[in-house]
Scaffold this active site. Structure first.
Site, PDB file in Angstrom:
ATOM      1  CG  HIS A   1      -1.802  -1.182   1.315  1.00 42.54           C
ATOM      2  ND1 HIS A   1      -3.108  -1.143   0.895  1.00 42.54           N
ATOM      3  CD2 HIS A   1      -1.582  -2.463   1.720  1.00 42.54           C
ATOM      4  CE1 HIS A   1      -3.660  -2.336   1.046  1.00 42.54           C
ATOM      5  NE2 HIS A   1      -2.757  -3.160   1.550  1.00 42.54           N
TER       6      HIS A   1
ATOM      7  CD  GLU B   1      -5.213  -8.469   6.122  1.00 41.78           C
ATOM      8  OE1 GLU B   1      -6.114  -7.869   5.505  1.00 41.78           O
ATOM      9  OE2 GLU B   1      -4.216  -7.885   6.614  1.00 41.78           O
TER      10      GLU B   1
ATOM     11  CG  ASP C   1      -0.175  -5.689   3.895  1.00 41.84           C
ATOM     12  OD1 ASP C   1      -0.764  -5.028   3.008  1.00 41.84           O
ATOM     13  OD2 ASP C   1      -0.791  -6.303   4.793  1.00 41.84           O
ATOM     14  CG  ASP C   2       0.173  -1.549   5.129  1.00 47.42           C
ATOM     15  OD1 ASP C   2      -0.158  -0.704   4.283  1.00 47.42           O
ATOM     16  OD2 ASP C   2      -0.546  -2.530   5.433  1.00 47.42           O
TER      17      ASP C   2
HETATM   18  N1  ADE Z   1      -4.898  -1.358   4.073  1.00 45.94           N
HETATM   19  C1  ADE Z   1      -3.619  -1.187   4.348  1.00 45.94           C
HETATM   20  N2  ADE Z   1      -3.104  -2.319   4.871  1.00 45.94           N
HETATM   21  C2  ADE Z   1      -4.102  -3.236   4.916  1.00 45.94           C
HETATM   22  C3  ADE Z   1      -4.199  -4.585   5.332  1.00 45.94           C
HETATM   23  N3  ADE Z   1      -3.153  -5.266   5.814  1.00 45.94           N
HETATM   24  N4  ADE Z   1      -5.395  -5.179   5.249  1.00 45.94           N
HETATM   25  C4  ADE Z   1      -6.445  -4.526   4.766  1.00 45.94           C
HETATM   26  N5  ADE Z   1      -6.403  -3.260   4.347  1.00 45.94           N
HETATM   27  C5  ADE Z   1      -5.233  -2.611   4.417  1.00 45.94           C
HETATM   28 ZN    ZN Z   2      -2.791  -5.167   2.055  1.00 40.46          ZN
END
Ligand code: ADE
Ligand code: ZN
Length: 327
Positions: free
Chosen positions: A10, A191, A269-270
């Site tokens: 993201h 998830e 992911d982040d």
């Molecule tokens: N937006 C940013 N990171 C996320 C994640 N791990 N799961 C769902 N939405 C997200």
């Molecule tokens: Zn994600």
């Protein structure tokens, strides 16, 4: 160094605390000190709190030059770890909340992708991404923007956010709009949600990939369906451990899904929220999941093949991977 490729990051979540602090100062945004855990990490208590902190930090990205800085910093860091290809999920909803139009946000991102290619040799692409808990109408609006204002570097459409909000079918109009306009699609599912969430997504949405998808492992018949359909999983091991989906890497199903024949990729992911990088995900796949260098190169091959870039770009990337494999 093994060439790395990433399909699931993201963009608004790729800016680390130092850059977020700089953007906040540049834009006169006051941030609560409690969202930071030292110089390199953000602090959050659970997934709901993660989304809150994420929105606050993303709110500091307020101008095309901010998106430029976030994108270039991330791609340069990935290139430094050996990445050759990265798909970035951008969120026009977050851009709008920070006062930017769709065109504004894309302007900074695409300029940075061009510069990253020139300066670092890394290929970047954009997946325009809606946010599930913002609702189906906003999702349609995001898809409309992506379709109405096409760009060669915008190669896909996706959805993140709270998987428990609404039903997958509620988002079929948004995904169909993107898909019919030639944008391949991916959706976060499996998830936090179990196998039923993955089944619902696959039944309702025209997706060739799943963000995470890991909880499909709880249903062997569903795993067989993923294998048969050739669905690619954008697996984010450290994210799953950091958000508490799994108690540790030892419990993570990456290896089980791979051994069952699923197409699996590795993703951050982040990164600054979960204390990881794409390079770290590859290293831990070797250390925790026992993947050899050849297996890791295979993961990169899967990511490039399942990537949403055009065929010529993918052929060029596969040639770079082959050149490394032959050395
Ligand atoms: N937006 C940013 N990171 C996320 C994640 N791990 N799961 C769902 N939405 C997200
Ligand atoms: Zn994600």
């Amino acid at each position: 160094m093994i060439p790395l490729a990433e399909l699931h990051c993201h963009l608004e979540g790729a800016a680390g605390p130092a850059l977020v602090r700089r953007l906040a100062a540049r834009n006169g945004v006051l941030l609560p000190a409690t969202i930071f855990a030292g110089e390199a990490r953000f602090a959050f208590a659970d997934f709901a709190d993660f989304l809150r902190v994420y929105d606050l930090a993303a709110g500091c990205i307020r101008a095309p030059e901010d998106y430029y800085d976030v994108t270039l910093a991330y791609l340069a860091a990935c290139a430094g770890e050996g990445a050759v290809y990265v798909e970035l999920m951008s969120s026009p909803d977050h851009a709008a909340a920070a006062g930017m139009t769709y065109a504004d946000h894309l302007e900074g991102i695409v300029a940075a992708i061009a510069e990253a290619r020139r300066a670092h040799g890394i290929v970047g692409r954009v997946i325009v991404t809606c946010v599930r808990h913002f609702g189906p109408e906003r999702a349609v609006e995001v898809a409309r923007q992506a379709v109405a204002d096409p760009h060669s570097l915008v190669v896909g459409f996706g959805m993140g956010g709270d998987e428990s909000a609404y039903s997958a079918a509620d988002f079929a109009p948004a995904f169909q709009l993107a898909h019919d306009a030639g944008l391949p699609c991916t959706v976060h599912a499996g998830e936090f949600g179990g196998p039923e969430s993955v089944r619902a997504a696959l039944a309702a949405l025209p997706v060739s990939r799943l963000g995470h998808g890991v909880r499909a492992v709880e249903d062997p018949e569903l795993v067989r369906m993923l294998v048969d359909r050739g669905v690619t999983l954008e697996v984010c091991p450290t994210s799953n451990v950091a958000t508490g989906v799994y108690g540790g890497y030892g419990e993570h199903p990456f290896r089980a899904l791979r051994d069952a024949g699923c197409r699996v990729t590795l993703n951050s992911d982040d990164p600054p929220y979960f204390g990881t990088t794409i390079g770290r995900e590859y290293r831990l796949a070797a250390d925790e999941f026992g993947l050899s260098d050849a297996a890791l190169a295979g993961v990169t091959r899967t990511a490039i093949t399942a990537g949403f870039a055009d065929a010529a770009t993918k052929a060029g990337l596969l040639a770079r991977l082959d050149a490394w494999t032959e050395t």
